[in-house]
Design a protein around this motif. Sequence first.
Motif, short mmCIF file in Angstrom:
data_model
loop_
_atom_site.label_atom_id
_atom_site.label_comp_id
_atom_site.label_asym_id
_atom_site.label_seq_id
_atom_site.Cartn_x
_atom_site.Cartn_y
_atom_site.Cartn_z
N LEU A 114 -3.84 5.52 -10.94
CA LEU A 114 -4.05 4.43 -9.98
C LEU A 114 -3.66 3.09 -10.59
O LEU A 114 -2.99 2.27 -9.94
CB LEU A 114 -5.51 4.42 -9.54
CG LEU A 114 -5.89 3.37 -8.48
CD1 LEU A 114 -5.06 3.56 -7.22
CD2 LEU A 114 -7.38 3.46 -8.16
N VAL A 134 2.43 1.78 -3.46
CA VAL A 134 1.43 2.27 -4.41
C VAL A 134 1.17 3.76 -4.20
O VAL A 134 1.13 4.55 -5.15
CB VAL A 134 0.12 1.46 -4.29
CG1 VAL A 134 -1.01 2.13 -5.08
CG2 VAL A 134 0.32 0.04 -4.77
N VAL A 150 -0.53 0.71 -9.25
CA VAL A 150 -0.73 -0.67 -8.79
C VAL A 150 0.10 -1.65 -9.62
O VAL A 150 0.85 -2.48 -9.07
CB VAL A 150 -2.22 -1.04 -8.85
CG1 VAL A 150 -2.42 -2.54 -8.62
CG2 VAL A 150 -3.00 -0.25 -7.80
N ASP A 178 -8.37 -1.15 -12.98
CA ASP A 178 -7.68 -0.83 -11.72
C ASP A 178 -8.09 -1.78 -10.61
O ASP A 178 -7.26 -2.26 -9.83
CB ASP A 178 -7.99 0.61 -11.30
CG ASP A 178 -7.42 1.63 -12.27
OD1 ASP A 178 -6.63 1.24 -13.14
OD2 ASP A 178 -7.79 2.82 -12.15
N ARG A 179 -9.37 -2.07 -10.53
CA ARG A 179 -9.88 -2.93 -9.46
C ARG A 179 -9.35 -4.36 -9.59
O ARG A 179 -8.91 -4.96 -8.61
CB ARG A 179 -11.41 -2.93 -9.47
CG ARG A 179 -12.04 -3.75 -8.34
CD ARG A 179 -13.55 -3.66 -8.39
NE ARG A 179 -14.16 -4.42 -7.32
CZ ARG A 179 -14.37 -3.97 -6.10
NH1 ARG A 179 -14.00 -2.73 -5.78
NH2 ARG A 179 -14.94 -4.73 -5.17
N VAL A 202 0.84 -1.20 0.00
CA VAL A 202 0.00 0.00 0.00
C VAL A 202 0.87 1.25 0.00
O VAL A 202 0.61 2.22 -0.73
CB VAL A 202 -0.94 -0.01 1.22
CG1 VAL A 202 -1.77 1.27 1.26
CG2 VAL A 202 -1.86 -1.23 1.18
N GLY A 261 -5.68 -4.40 -8.89
CA GLY A 261 -5.45 -4.10 -7.48
C GLY A 261 -5.61 -5.33 -6.61
O GLY A 261 -4.80 -5.59 -5.71
N THR A 268 3.92 -1.12 -9.13
CA THR A 268 4.42 -1.67 -7.87
C THR A 268 4.57 -3.18 -7.96
O THR A 268 5.57 -3.75 -7.50
CB THR A 268 3.46 -1.30 -6.73
OG1 THR A 268 3.38 0.13 -6.64
CG2 THR A 268 3.97 -1.84 -5.40
N ALA A 323 -2.65 -7.81 -7.42
CA ALA A 323 -1.39 -7.36 -6.85
C ALA A 323 -1.38 -7.50 -5.33
O ALA A 323 -0.38 -7.91 -4.73
CB ALA A 323 -1.13 -5.90 -7.24
N TYR A 324 -2.49 -7.17 -4.70
CA TYR A 324 -2.58 -7.29 -3.23
C TYR A 324 -2.43 -8.74 -2.78
O TYR A 324 -1.81 -9.03 -1.76
CB TYR A 324 -3.92 -6.72 -2.77
CG TYR A 324 -4.04 -6.57 -1.26
CD1 TYR A 324 -3.53 -5.46 -0.63
CD2 TYR A 324 -4.67 -7.55 -0.49
CE1 TYR A 324 -3.64 -5.31 0.75
CE2 TYR A 324 -4.78 -7.42 0.88
CZ TYR A 324 -4.26 -6.29 1.49
OH TYR A 324 -4.35 -6.16 2.86
#
Length: 251
Positions: free
Chosen positions: A162, A119, A166, A234-235, A116, A238, A169, A241-242
């Motif tokens: 964004l 990012v 993401v 993006d979602r 986080v 995201g 990163t 990646a998380y």
Amino acid sequence: MSDVQTPERTRQPTRSVQAVGLWRTVGALLRKELLVELRTLESVPGMSLFAVTTFVVFHFALNRASVEGDLAAGILWVTLLFAAILGVNRLFVADADQGGFDGFLLAPVDRSAMFVAKVLTLLAFLVLLELVAVPAFALLLLGAPLGPALGGLLATLALGDLGVAVIGTLVAAMAVRTRARDLLGPLLALPLFVPIVIGGARAVSPLLVQSHAGGAGGAGGVPARWLLTLGLYDRVFGLIAYALFDFLLED
């Protein structure tokens, strides 16, 4: 009855404490990243100089008084994309070379905090880049102020930034421990950035046409489907990646 309810009553405070701890860690890491950049000036000045220089090259190479529409949108997004690559390549270099990864893994904190924080750091770099690049683009290539198109442009840039932050990163974490990280990072990132460039350019193109023609209706000319496409992209990345970052951090 009271014995059965005790775990339920204590679960919520535990989760809230974990969330507070996560964001405190994120805040500490983010402050560290921004202070390092402020002292070294390794990423943002180079990104900004690259973008402005590219706009100057296009200004003289095209030999036109101004550009608009698809051409203007393509120049803007491709330039911002390649400038962002410079920041992506440097994102984890200090952590890898100076033992930052090992120190973070030994700390009793949530490992997702580093993802986080990185990012948000890259997002901040992109915002600073665009504070320089967008006015330079308008001055050198549009030949006219952005005017009412500015609101739609900022909304599109926010969604695009964004996604770049993401994906950048994630790619930087994958490439930083390889010998060819300066080459592998862009090779992995560029194909994943292509949908962002396509969506961003298609969304911005009608705005730049209207801005060049005098700015009439620029604020309401953003195609909603391209903004939704950027938001969905993006979602999805995201979440991916998380979920993957913890494994990349351990390898």
